[in-house]
Design an enzyme around this catalytic site. Structure first.
Site, PDB file in Angstrom:
ATOM      1  N   HIS A   1      -2.988   6.099   4.717  1.00  0.00           N
ATOM      2  CA  HIS A   1      -1.578   6.201   5.084  1.00  0.00           C
ATOM      3  C   HIS A   1      -1.036   7.557   4.624  1.00  0.00           C
ATOM      4  O   HIS A   1      -1.405   8.062   3.563  1.00  0.00           O
ATOM      5  CB  HIS A   1      -0.738   5.130   4.367  1.00  0.00           C
ATOM      6  CG  HIS A   1      -0.993   3.718   4.820  1.00  0.00           C
ATOM      7  ND1 HIS A   1      -1.763   3.399   5.908  1.00  0.00           N
ATOM      8  CD2 HIS A   1      -0.537   2.543   4.310  1.00  0.00           C
ATOM      9  CE1 HIS A   1      -1.781   2.077   6.052  1.00  0.00           C
ATOM     10  NE2 HIS A   1      -1.059   1.537   5.094  1.00  0.00           N
TER      11      HIS A   1
ATOM     12  N   CYS B   1       0.814  -1.230   0.000  1.00  0.00           N
ATOM     13  CA  CYS B   1       0.000   0.000   0.000  1.00  0.00           C
ATOM     14  C   CYS B   1       0.846   1.279   0.000  1.00  0.00           C
ATOM     15  O   CYS B   1       0.571   2.231  -0.740  1.00  0.00           O
ATOM     16  CB  CYS B   1      -0.937  -0.019   1.205  1.00  0.00           C
ATOM     17  SG  CYS B   1      -0.228  -0.695   2.708  1.00  0.00           S
TER      18      CYS B   1
HETATM   19  N1  NAP Z   1      -5.167  -3.608   4.819  1.00  0.00           N
HETATM   20  C1  NAP Z   1      -4.455  -2.942   3.925  1.00  0.00           C
HETATM   21  O1  NAP Z   1      -4.412  -1.713   3.895  1.00  0.00           O
HETATM   22  C2  NAP Z   1      -3.683  -3.711   2.904  1.00  0.00           C
HETATM   23  C3  NAP Z   1      -3.006  -2.980   1.918  1.00  0.00           C
HETATM   24  C4  NAP Z   1      -2.264  -3.677   0.974  1.00  0.00           C
HETATM   25  C5  NAP Z   1      -2.208  -5.053   1.037  1.00  0.00           C
HETATM   26  N2  NAP Z   1      -2.878  -5.726   2.010  1.00  0.00           N
HETATM   27  C6  NAP Z   1      -2.833  -7.183   1.988  1.00  0.00           C
HETATM   28  O2  NAP Z   1      -4.156  -7.646   1.678  1.00  0.00           O
HETATM   29  C7  NAP Z   1      -4.414  -8.875   2.347  1.00  0.00           C
HETATM   30  C8  NAP Z   1      -5.679  -8.752   3.198  1.00  0.00           C
HETATM   31  O3  NAP Z   1      -5.529  -7.704   4.126  1.00  0.00           O
HETATM   32  P1  NAP Z   1      -6.733  -7.236   5.070  1.00  0.00           P
HETATM   33  O4  NAP Z   1      -6.281  -5.990   5.691  1.00  0.00           O
HETATM   34  O5  NAP Z   1      -8.026  -7.258   4.344  1.00  0.00           O
HETATM   35  O6  NAP Z   1      -6.741  -8.407   6.172  1.00  0.00           O
HETATM   36  P2  NAP Z   1      -7.918  -8.841   7.178  1.00  0.00           P
HETATM   37  O7  NAP Z   1      -8.864  -7.731   7.397  1.00  0.00           O
HETATM   38  O8  NAP Z   1      -7.228  -9.445   8.328  1.00  0.00           O
HETATM   39  O9  NAP Z   1      -8.684  -9.989   6.352  1.00  0.00           O
HETATM   40  C9  NAP Z   1      -8.059 -11.210   6.042  1.00  0.00           C
HETATM   41  C10 NAP Z   1      -8.948 -12.010   5.102  1.00  0.00           C
HETATM   42  O10 NAP Z   1      -8.262 -13.214   4.769  1.00  0.00           O
HETATM   43  C11 NAP Z   1      -9.084 -14.324   5.110  1.00  0.00           C
HETATM   44  N3  NAP Z   1      -8.261 -15.436   5.513  1.00  0.00           N
HETATM   45  C12 NAP Z   1      -7.447 -15.556   6.586  1.00  0.00           C
HETATM   46  N4  NAP Z   1      -6.880 -16.761   6.635  1.00  0.00           N
HETATM   47  C13 NAP Z   1      -7.336 -17.448   5.571  1.00  0.00           C
HETATM   48  C14 NAP Z   1      -7.135 -18.756   5.068  1.00  0.00           C
HETATM   49  N5  NAP Z   1      -6.305 -19.609   5.666  1.00  0.00           N
HETATM   50  N6  NAP Z   1      -7.783 -19.137   3.936  1.00  0.00           N
HETATM   51  C15 NAP Z   1      -8.611 -18.269   3.315  1.00  0.00           C
HETATM   52  N7  NAP Z   1      -8.847 -17.019   3.739  1.00  0.00           N
HETATM   53  C16 NAP Z   1      -8.222 -16.614   4.852  1.00  0.00           C
HETATM   54  C17 NAP Z   1      -9.970 -13.823   6.226  1.00  0.00           C
HETATM   55  O11 NAP Z   1     -11.107 -14.650   6.334  1.00  0.00           O
HETATM   56  P3  NAP Z   1     -11.937 -14.781   7.716  1.00  0.00           P
HETATM   57  O12 NAP Z   1     -12.833 -13.574   7.792  1.00  0.00           O
HETATM   58  O13 NAP Z   1     -12.722 -16.037   7.507  1.00  0.00           O
HETATM   59  O14 NAP Z   1     -10.975 -14.855   8.840  1.00  0.00           O
HETATM   60  C18 NAP Z   1     -10.273 -12.409   5.703  1.00  0.00           C
HETATM   61  O15 NAP Z   1     -11.258 -12.483   4.698  1.00  0.00           O
HETATM   62  C19 NAP Z   1      -3.122  -9.190   3.115  1.00  0.00           C
HETATM   63  O16 NAP Z   1      -2.288  -9.960   2.292  1.00  0.00           O
HETATM   64  C20 NAP Z   1      -2.493  -7.812   3.313  1.00  0.00           C
HETATM   65  O17 NAP Z   1      -1.114  -7.873   3.491  1.00  0.00           O
HETATM   66  C21 NAP Z   1      -3.608  -5.087   2.934  1.00  0.00           C
END
Ligand code: NAP
Length: 328
Positions: free
Chosen positions: A235, A129
């Protein structure tokens, strides 16, 4: 033709939910959406255009017949399931860090290096990000005169660490107001992700390496300090950059004002105008506080704010898909 069949892996997370919203906002017809998350979410329903869609466990993943699969569930999940998408001929757009540094995997910010996507082999990575907003802001300047040095400090919101951290900040803030101590409420943490042997944090390494890859400048001098701040969304990045040639501020203002996906705010008198509170929920990368560095020739300073869940993640991923499939 625009993609019409898509999957979201991680649809229940902060980025996945934002992605669903963005897809709802798009004008082109999307006639099938499959949602996957962890086993914990199996059987839940999420609304897409007012219709409930069942969430399935990724263990039961079936991507056959889709155009694109958005991987938004972390690096381990991507490592496990991206090969499945590729084997089924479904374009994988991966938001995790799993494949970003692999030489044959394009790492794309559509406003900056769209042509990199041409060489994809079924997988395109979405950058970190912070990297997205950084390269979006500096690339127009880099096109005027090569940027030879970057010193960056980040002020990253808690949503960058996912849903659990968002909830934790809210709980901790309440506790803190009751007089209990907290590591994240009303506090800063200088370092994000894991600590590396040389004292850098992994988030810092990601910004360095990804910036070099996207700008195709493998020797670019980049120094980064990442800081987590108690902000919910968007951010902020303080950037010092040095160009090969001296640049007139008016020329830099001109290119920043016309760059796609950027909103340049020239007037620095209203400190609220380029801030997370204003930029959260917006699509553009906002740039303000542009000024010449007083201490060094060819040095320049700027302040860059973007919504990490939209341009920093979900929106950039959708724009990559649009780059490949078109928007009509
Ligand atoms: N947040 C940001 O600003 C941002 C920016 C750039 C990149 N990212 C990347 O984007 C991704 C998601 O981030 P997020 O912030 O949305 O995270 P989050 O809110 O913690 O959500 C994680 C998601 O992944 C699912 N998940 C977790 N373990 C899993 C598994 N073993 N199999 C299938 N699904 C699974 C969760 O499902 P459940 O609801 O069932 O637990 C949820 O839908 C990460 O790789 C992060 O590094 C995030």
């Amino acid at each position: 033709m625009a993609f019409s069949k898509a999957a979201i892996i991680g649809s229940t997370g902060l980025v996945g939910i934002e992605l669903l919203t963005i897809l709802e906002e798009r004008a082109y017809p999307l006639d099938e959406i499959r949602l996957f998350a962890s086993g914990r979410s199996e059987g839940k329903e999420q609304l897409f255009r007012a219709t409930p869609v069942e969430v399935r466990s990724a263990e039961r993943m079936d991507l056959k017949g889709l155009d694109v699969a958005f991987f938004m569930a972390g690096a381990d999940t991507s490592r496990k399931y991206v090969p499945l998408a590729r084997a089924d001929g479904v374009l994988a757009i991966d938001n995790s860090s799993a494949f970003r540094r692999e030489a044959d995997v394009p790492l794309v910010v559509p406003e900056v290096n769209p042509r990199a996507a041409d060489s994809h082999d079924g997988l395109i990575s979405n950058p970190n990000c912070t990297t997205i907003q950084l390269v979006a802001a500096i690339n127009p300047i880099h096109q005027l005169s090569r940027v030879r040095r970057l010193v960056v400090s980040t002020y990253q919101s808690i949503s960058g660490a996912g849903r659990d951290s968002w909830d934790e900040l809210l709980t901790e803030t309440e506790k803190s107001l009751r007089g209990e101590s907290s590591e994240i409420a009303f506090n800063l943490q200088a370092g994000i992700d894991r600590l590396l042997e040389d004292g850098h944090y992994y988030e810092e390494e990601k910004v360095v390496e990804e910036t070099r890859k996207i700008l195709d400048e493998k020797d670019l001098a980049v120094s980064v300090t990442t800081v987590r701040v108690p902000v919910l969304r968007a951010h902020s990045v303080s950037v010092y950059l040095e160009t090969e040639e001296p640049l007139a501020l008016s020329d830099v203002e001109f290119v920043l004002s016309g760059a796609p996906g950027l909103r340049f705010v020239k007037d620095g008198s209203d400190l609220r105008s380029v801030s997370p509170a204003v930029v959260g929920g917006e699509d553009e990368v906002w740039v303000g506080r542009l000024r010449k560095d007083r201490s060094i020739d060819n040095g320049m300073l700027l302040w860059v704010v973007a919504d990490n869940l939209r341009k920093g993640a979900a929106l950039n991923a959708v724009q990559i898909a649009e780059l490949i499939f078109g928007t009509t």
